[in-house]
Enzyme design. Structure first.
Site, PDB file in Angstrom:
ATOM      1  N   PRO A  77     -90.432  -2.979  32.211  1.00 16.50           N
ATOM      2  CA  PRO A  77     -89.094  -3.424  32.625  1.00 16.50           C
ATOM      3  C   PRO A  77     -88.644  -2.673  33.870  1.00 16.50           C
ATOM      4  CG  PRO A  77     -89.169  -3.211  30.260  1.00 16.50           C
ATOM      5  CD  PRO A  77     -90.496  -2.720  30.766  1.00 16.50           C
ATOM      6  N   CYS A  78     -88.167  -3.424  34.858  1.00 17.44           N
ATOM      7  CA  CYS A  78     -87.979  -2.845  36.189  1.00 17.44           C
ATOM      8  C   CYS A  78     -86.526  -2.654  36.602  1.00 17.44           C
ATOM      9  CB  CYS A  78     -88.668  -3.733  37.232  1.00 17.44           C
ATOM     10  SG  CYS A  78     -87.973  -5.404  37.319  1.00 17.44           S
TER      11      CYS A  78
END
Length: 352
Positions: A77-78
């Site tokens: 997850p960025c």
């Protein structure tokens, strides 16, 4: 071509897997925590084992899946790494450490190749120290690493979207990922022109096309289809629609009269991507969270449909998104553009 097995971590709706399959990789296993994204993935990749589970609960990967050549890929997850999200852009955000789970599974699988994808902001975070630590973890796992920042628009995607790709080889090889020279830019007009005309709040999922395709990109996306799904549009309030009228292609919230922006405590601090109307004669801006950002259709006073956003991401029209509208929008916006991923995996295949 030899059979190359793929394993997708943090798969989302499956943009990277689709790109891998386009390149000839047999994606056999995927892990995704979000139930709706996992549902979308399973529907579109019925031959892949989908584990709808938190990656932290994975302690083994079936060995029969990784016999022969293999590549493990994905992106943690960025959101915490984004340069536009300063509040969580630091090492105290636990989500920023999920890449460690990628490394853990990498050590379980020990594939020939690995691809770690993320936002470009991860390189700049904490003056580069965080990124250096990530690269060191891949090297310590036994991988020779190279990395590149690629713009999706250079690879046939009608969207200017920079993504970071770290490529690791177990056999000491390096891959030089470069933009294609003199790449032809696919315009928003070519991506959207043949899709149905819609209104604010459109809620009929499957519709026929507006006309026959008149360009190579639209033909590629349609692949002979006569109708497709995803023609769903968020229903904006009247005051939002009134704002849209003042914005021409290529303009944003700054074109809106200040008296129509009174619900913002300080309108002058709005992000440049808010209320941006797409230009039909150029590639799109980053789609991302296109509903929250109120990205506007180039020639209609409304937001984008799921299918329109998917076209701008290079998902073919055969790809169906599942779950409530908000979740479908998030799945599309979060995805790696499949045509961009295809290029990366093709480069890996060339080295096998």
């Amino acid at each position: 071509m030899q059979n190359v097995i793929g394993i997708d971590l943090f798969s989302g709706a499956g943009g990277m897997s689709l790109g891998a399959e386009m390149a000839g990789i047999n994606v056999k296993y995927a892990i995704e925590k979000d139930a709706y994204a996992a549902q979308t993935y399973s529907y579109n990749h019925p031959s892949t084992i989908m584990k709808n589970i938190d990656i932290r609960d994975i302690d083994t990967i079936p060995q029969e899946l990784i016999n022969g050549k293999s590549v493990l890929f994905g992106g943690a997850p960025c959101q915490g790494f984004s340069t536009s999200n300063r509040r969580t852009n630091n090492r105290n955000n636990s989500e920023n450490w999920l890449y460690k789970e990628f490394i853990r599974v990498l050590n379980l699988v020990k594939p020939d190749w690995t691809v770690f994808e993320n936002v470009t902001g991860i390189v700049e975070m904490e003056s580069g120290v965080f990124w250096q630590g990530i690269v060191s973890d891949f090297i310590n796992a036994g991988y020779t690493c190279t990395y590149s920042i690629l713009n999706a628009a250079d690879f046939g995607v009608p969207q200017r979207r920079n993504r970071l790709f770290l490529i690791g080889s177990k056999n000491g090889r390096k891959i030089n990922l470069e933009p294609k020279a003199n790449a032809k830019i696919v315009k928003v007009r070519d991506a959207l022109f043949d899709l149905p005309e819609l209104r604010n709040g459109a809620n009929i999922d499957v519709l026929a096309y507006n006309c026959e395709p008149d360009n190579e990109y639209a033909c590629l996306m349609r692949n002979g289809y006569k109708k497709c799904s995803g023609h769903l549009v968020s229903k904006n309030s009247k005051y939002v629609l009134e704002r849209y009228k003042y914005i021409s292609q290529g303009q944003n919230w700054k074109s809106i009269p200040i008296n129509l922006m009174q619900n913002y405590s300080n309108p002058n601090r709005c992000h440049t991507g808010i209320y941006y109307r797409l230009r039909e004669d150029d590639a799109s801006v980053v789609i991302g969270n296109y509903r929250k950002n109120m990205i506007i259709h180039p020639w209609s006073d409304r937001g984008l449909s799921v299918r329109e956003a998917a076209r701008l991401q290079s998902f073919p029209d055969s790809y169906e998104f599942k779950g409530p509208l908000g979740y479908q929008q998030q799945q599309v916006g979060n995805a790696v553009p499949p045509l961009l991923a295809k290029y990366v995996f093709e480069k890996i295949i060339e080295q096998m």
